[in-house]
Design a protein around this motif. Sequence first.
Motif, PDB file in Angstrom:
ATOM      1  N   ARG A 151       2.089   1.838  -3.508  1.00  0.00           N
ATOM      2  CA  ARG A 151       0.897   2.497  -4.364  1.00  0.00           C
ATOM      3  C   ARG A 151       1.232   3.754  -4.003  1.00  0.00           C
ATOM      4  NH1 ARG A 151      -1.525  -2.586  -3.763  1.00  0.00           N
ATOM      5  NH2 ARG A 151      -2.455  -2.129  -1.655  1.00  0.00           N
ATOM      6  N   CYS A 152       1.123   4.303  -2.592  1.00  0.00           N
ATOM      7  CA  CYS A 152       1.056   5.796  -2.393  1.00  0.00           C
ATOM      8  C   CYS A 152       2.392   6.494  -2.866  1.00  0.00           C
ATOM      9  CB  CYS A 152       1.024   6.116  -0.839  1.00  0.00           C
ATOM     10  SG  CYS A 152      -0.384   5.444  -0.167  1.00  0.00           S
ATOM     11  N   GLU A 168       0.708  -1.317  -0.070  1.00  0.00           N
ATOM     12  CA  GLU A 168       0.084  -0.067  -0.003  1.00  0.00           C
ATOM     13  C   GLU A 168       0.940   1.137  -0.046  1.00  0.00           C
ATOM     14  OE1 GLU A 168      -2.923   2.621  -0.102  1.00  0.00           O
ATOM     15  OE2 GLU A 168      -3.193   0.369  -0.517  1.00  0.00           O
TER      16      GLU A 168
END
Length: 317
Positions: A23-24, A20
């Motif tokens: 992805r950021c 995650e």
Amino acid sequence: MEPQSPTMLVVCGKSAAENELARCLKNNNTLKLPDDSPVTVVLQSEIESQENVGSDDVFRINSYVDLLSTSRFGKLLIYSPKLASTHDVVSSSKAEMEDRRIVPLVQYVVSLAMTEAINDVCRRNGNVRSKDGDKVAFAFFSGMPSLDVRIKWPNDLYLDGLKVGGILCTSTYKSKKFNVSAGIGLNVNNQKPTICLNAVLQRLGCVARQVQREEIIAAFFNKFECFYDIFITQGFQALEELYYKTWLHSGQRVIVQEKNEDQDQISEHVVTIKGLTTSGYLLAATEDGQTCELHPDGNRLCDLYLDWVEAPQAAIA
């Protein structure tokens, strides 16, 4: 003038949390190079499996992740097939330390973690696993000998008397904290201009198996996390015995050339290396028993130039 090709950065994590974060990093355009050159950020899930590309130059991300056993370090991976300097990327992501006295010692923890990682990889590849029902047996496999990688103070790695790697630690001070980043260069497959791990293994008769970058880096983080925790909680003294077994300098006699205050005369002294001072410099003893601290680049009063009196395979410079 032709436009500059963008640098590709592949980002992935070991767990859902790191993926995650990856992805950021991509969506927020967080990853940049200092010269603002173009960057293309892709997630591992967006590209073909690295395991099936079939090139020796490809970093096998899945192999690295499978070998990683840390709880903190190394779980977010940023990989680039071609990059001028890894520091260009990691400079914005550093470990924070408040005690300035231990900052110079971080490079020694990194060096020790790398030498022990190489030892671990050789030991693991020196065992053959055979399965007999529910039992697992291990037998020594002579095809993977150990590699005697040693530390040359302050930040080089040597193998067979030649430099095989180096450590670069940099730090900045902000908001009452030191931000430290560490870069490691290690010749695994490239033996130019000096030597590499796999070339030495081949010379030692290990032709069926080579060490891989993925297992070296994973083993490094596994070791570094353990050593770093000891370093923070107990101090470097808890690692000194192992460090001295790994470095090149115990008992080495060197010539120290020292300039006087006017910088116009040089005197020479023969000293014997005894270890490290609490601040991370070399602790040496003169021939009449006095102790002194040696700095790699000198201080306000003198510049120190050290040449080996004995064992000239590694000179301090």
